[in-house]
Design an enzyme around this catalytic site. Structure first.
Site, short mmCIF file in Angstrom:
data_model
loop_
_atom_site.label_atom_id
_atom_site.label_comp_id
_atom_site.label_asym_id
_atom_site.label_seq_id
_atom_site.Cartn_x
_atom_site.Cartn_y
_atom_site.Cartn_z
N ASP A 239 7.53 -4.38 5.66
CA ASP A 239 6.93 -4.46 6.99
C ASP A 239 8.05 -4.87 7.96
O ASP A 239 9.17 -5.20 7.55
CB ASP A 239 5.74 -5.42 7.03
CG ASP A 239 4.81 -5.07 8.21
OD1 ASP A 239 5.24 -4.34 9.12
OD2 ASP A 239 3.66 -5.55 8.22
C1 BGC Z 1 2.68 -4.29 11.23
C2 BGC Z 1 2.56 -2.99 10.48
C3 BGC Z 1 3.03 -1.86 11.36
C4 BGC Z 1 4.46 -2.13 11.77
C5 BGC Z 1 5.09 -1.02 12.62
C6 BGC Z 1 4.08 -4.48 11.81
O1 BGC Z 1 4.15 -5.59 12.64
O2 BGC Z 1 2.35 -5.36 10.37
O3 BGC Z 1 1.23 -2.80 10.05
O4 BGC Z 1 2.91 -0.63 10.69
O5 BGC Z 1 4.50 -3.33 12.51
O6 BGC Z 1 4.55 -1.00 13.90
#
Ligand code: BGC
Length: 740
Positions: A268
């Protein structure tokens, strides 16, 4: 069920030869490059990214949705880098791209996998036309805490429903063929257990024992992997002392070794660097080591891999084989998407945003997602000919952006039709619609306009209140500790109630809310989640009876936040509560210690049931279930049993009903939930019609992870229920015996 667009690693697959061939040509720096995903949003233009791409120092970008820019980035990768490896282009396409569908929690309320799949297909088509080839969806974290802002992105509290919809969304996004120009790679996230963050506080720790993890949090991921999901994302959260991004037990033992996943695992956002903040590592160097050894193939939006992986190999701390395996997962995904054949998108070929089909599906999905919670004296539907004037009041009646909900980066707010606009359109000149916003927004404590609201309500035959939460109150990092209607909305309801005319409330929100303080003050109550672009037409049709409500709750609605977590498939405990062994004390301050209370598992001031249970939802039809039967009272392991019941629509209008099958395994090597959803069907039933609802259950579908953590069906006694919610009491029994 699944089309297996991505099969587990198969050495004979021609793609494997291409992966090996390319890997053999790559320098260590180029390999590390493939393991990096860079932010390509506005502040990071092609000029900035070009040197990285030319040097082969980046494998993927995210957060760019301009087709010309994406084509240019791909051109640089193909023409200007030594090996010409195309880019994965990632974007959060969570519930629609341009055409916004209901939030995933609302999609779950439809209990309609075909519709969820078709919505994902439309989203994939619109996103692919912009050059995006990878989305970070579906989020399939089982979510039992309405305080958590990200419950909006989930399919709710149930393992089975989440797994079914996970498969539907993966298949919808990826299509039959990943190389097709309108397919994009899906990403099952967040692996794993993120929905269990303590007190619903985003990013917090989770405490999930292995058995609970395997039986509750992992099955949707297992289903997504079986359905061929191309990628997975790790979780920000700490699980059993090891954050998801460093969790080799999850990422290697379970995902790779037990499930045979051969796709790509992405971290993530910046979560590799965060391993140090968690207190797992001393520095970035160690964080890179932990993540790569745990099995994270690509780092999202960070520079830990870029700064340290090559040195980790050169110092001998990790073997280059570990890097090769990760890079192979990245390259395999690119080959599977057909990017080496053609990474470009023709900007001239754009699906019209908000095509008739897309908008029609968004409306159908919104219609099916709305749950009718209360309808006293058939207050709904309104009879258009019996109504001369209608007050439409509230901060969410005419809020085109807010009805879309969280995660709508590319959503076209111009496509939104609000409830106010749609009601006006539907009734035309026949009903005088008087609108007052009454509150600046849902959080407002300014009650100055309430007198006028009362006047408007008094001047009309009935009032509809549009209340709830703006989109900003849910989503990532938007958790709430109090889940009542925000601001002074409940006071507004109480004031309008005093007018003495019919009051209907429509709640638009990104999470379950505690509604006990308004329930008695309304004649009818609809829960619409954030319904997306077509909120208005969908709700107007329901209010005026052009459609019957048919959504069912994918998550329990608590009476008070202190009951959380409250979910239907709880364990029994040694002292289960029932109506006759509890007391319910409304005013705890007046509680007399000598009051005799049952010695059971309940709250003195809230009892033991939610306000509305999982699976609940009323209809304009009147559904009755009877005559539950089992095809056999004894079955062997490996057999199938059929459970059936008769469903009658005793009402006066045709409507859809969601018939639900629940089971309970009475005795297990580990304790089992008191009820578990095991099947459901959406059925159209005409007035006066009786249909037989049949569910076939193979004993494999009753398997669970036992005391030894292995998946098996254990012989013994089972209960099975069919009905219109998880509170159904229509039950039969059967016994599974070990095969001879
Ligand atoms: C979130 C993810 C997301 C990623 C990209 C993160 O902060 O937890 O679910 O896909 O950002 O935007």
């Amino acid at each position: 069920m699944s089309k297996h667009t991505v099969v587990p690693l198969n050495e004979a697959d021609p793609i494997e030869a291409r992966v090996a061939n390319l890997l053999a040509k790559m320098t260590l720096a180029e390999k590390v490059g493939q393991m990096r995903q860079l932010n390509a949003s506005e502040g990071y233009p092609p000029d900035y990214l070009a040197p990285f791409i030319q040097a082969g120092a980046v494998g993927s970008v995210l957060n760019q949705a301009d087709v010309d820019i994406i084509n240019e980035l791909q051109r640089i990768a193909i023409e200007d880098s030594r090996l010409g490896i195309p880019l994965l282009v990632g974007r959060d396409v969570i519930h629609g791209f341009k055409t916004i569908f209901p939030i995933p929690l609302g999609q779950a309320a439809t209990w309609n996998p075909e519709l969820v799949g078709e919505g994902a297909r439309i989203a994939a088509r619109e996103a692919a036309a912009a050059g995006i080839n990878w989305t970070f969806a579906p989020m399939i974290d089982v979510s039992r805490d309405p305080r958590w802002g990200r419950i909006a992105e989930s399919f709710g509290e149930d393992v089975f429903l989440t797994a079914v919809l996970a498969v539907a969304m993966v298949e919808g996004l990826q299509g039959d063929d990943l190389t097709s120009p309108d397919s994009i790679a899906a990403c099952a996230k967040h692996f794993a257990g993120y929905g269990a963050v303590e007190s619903g506080r985003d990013y917090a720790t989770t405490n999930i024992p292995e058995n609970e993890l395997r039986n509750v949090y992992l099955p949707p991921f297992r289903a997504a992997v079986r359905a061929g999901v191309a990628t997975l994302m790790t979780s920000f959260s700490d699980i059993d002392g090891v954050p998801g991004t460093a969790n080799a037990f999850l990422l290697r033992q379970i995902l790779r070794d037990e499930w045979g996943f051969a796709g790509l695992v992405v971290s993530d956002w910046d979560s590799i660097r965060q391993l140090h903040i968690h207190g797992l590592t001393e520095n970035d160097w160690d964080s890179a080591f932990e993540a790569v050894t745990a099995g994270v193939d690509m780092e999202m939006a960070g520079d830990i891999y870029g700064n340290h992986l090559a040195a980790l190999v050169e110092s001998g701390r990790i073997a280059v084989g570990m890097i090769d395996a990760a890079v192979a997962n990245v390259l395999r995904t690119k080959f599977q998407l057909g990017l080496f054949e053609d990474p470009y998108v023709d900007p001239a070929v754009q699906p019209a945003a908000g095509s008739e089909h897309a908008v029609g599906m968004a409306k159908t999905m919104a219609t099916q997602s709305v749950v009718l919670l209360k309808n006293d004296n058939a207050a709904l539907p309104f009879a258009a000919d019996g109504l001369r004037s209608l007050a439409v009041i509230g901060p969410l009646a005419d809020a085109p952006y807010e009805q879309l909900g969280t995660w709508i980066f590319d959503g076209d707010v111009g496509l939104s039709v609000t409830p106010l606009a749609a009601i006006r359109e539907l009734v035309g000149d026949t009903v005088d619609v008087r609108y007052l916003r009454a509150m600046e927004n849902s959080r407002s404590r300014e009650t100055a306009a309430f007198d006028e609201a009362v006047e408007v309500a008094r001047s009309c035959d009935a009032t509809i209140l549009f209340l709830g939460e703006e989109s900003i109150l849910s989503g990532e990092a938007h958790s709430r500790a109090n889940i009542d209607l925000p601001g002074d909305q409940a006071k507004l309801v109480q004031r309008i109630r005093k007018v003495g005319k019919p009051v209907v409330a429509v709640i638009l929100a990104g999470r379950p809310l505690t509604l006990a303080n308004i329930l008695d003050h309304v004649d009818a109550l609809l829960f619409g989640w954030h319904p997306g672009a077509m909120a208005g037409p969908a709700i107007a049709d329901l209010l005026f009876g052009h459609e019957s409500p048919s959504g069912k709750l994918p998550v329990s609605l608590p009476r008070v936040v202190g009951q959380v977590p409250i979910y239907y498939s709880q364990k029994n405990s040694g002292k289960p509560a029932s109506a006759d062994n509890i007391v319910h004390i409304d005013d705890i301050d007046a509680f007399a210690p000598q009051t005799s209370v049952g010695m059971s598992s309940f709250h003195l001031d809230a009892g033991y049931t939610p306000l509305f249970e999982f699976g609940y939802g009323l209809s304009y039809g009147r559904f009755e279930y009877a005559n539950i039967r089992t095809s056999a009272h004894h079955i062997c392991i490996g057999d199938t049993v059929t459970i059936s019941a008769e469903l009658t629509n005793a009402g006066e209008v045709a409507a859809d009903e969601i018939a639900q099958l629940y089971v309970r395994d009475l005795v297990g090597s580990v304790t089992r939930p008191v009820k578990q959803l095991a099947g459901f069907q959406r059925l159209r039933v005409e007035p006066g019609q009786t249909v037989t609802v049949e569910f076939r259950l193979h004993t494999d579908e009753l398997a669970f992870h036992g005391r030894d953590q292995r998946l098996a069906t254990e012989p013994g006694e089972f209960h099975a229920w069919i009905g219109g919610s998880s509170a159904t009491e229509l039950r039969t029994e059967f016994r599974i015996v070990a095969s001879s």
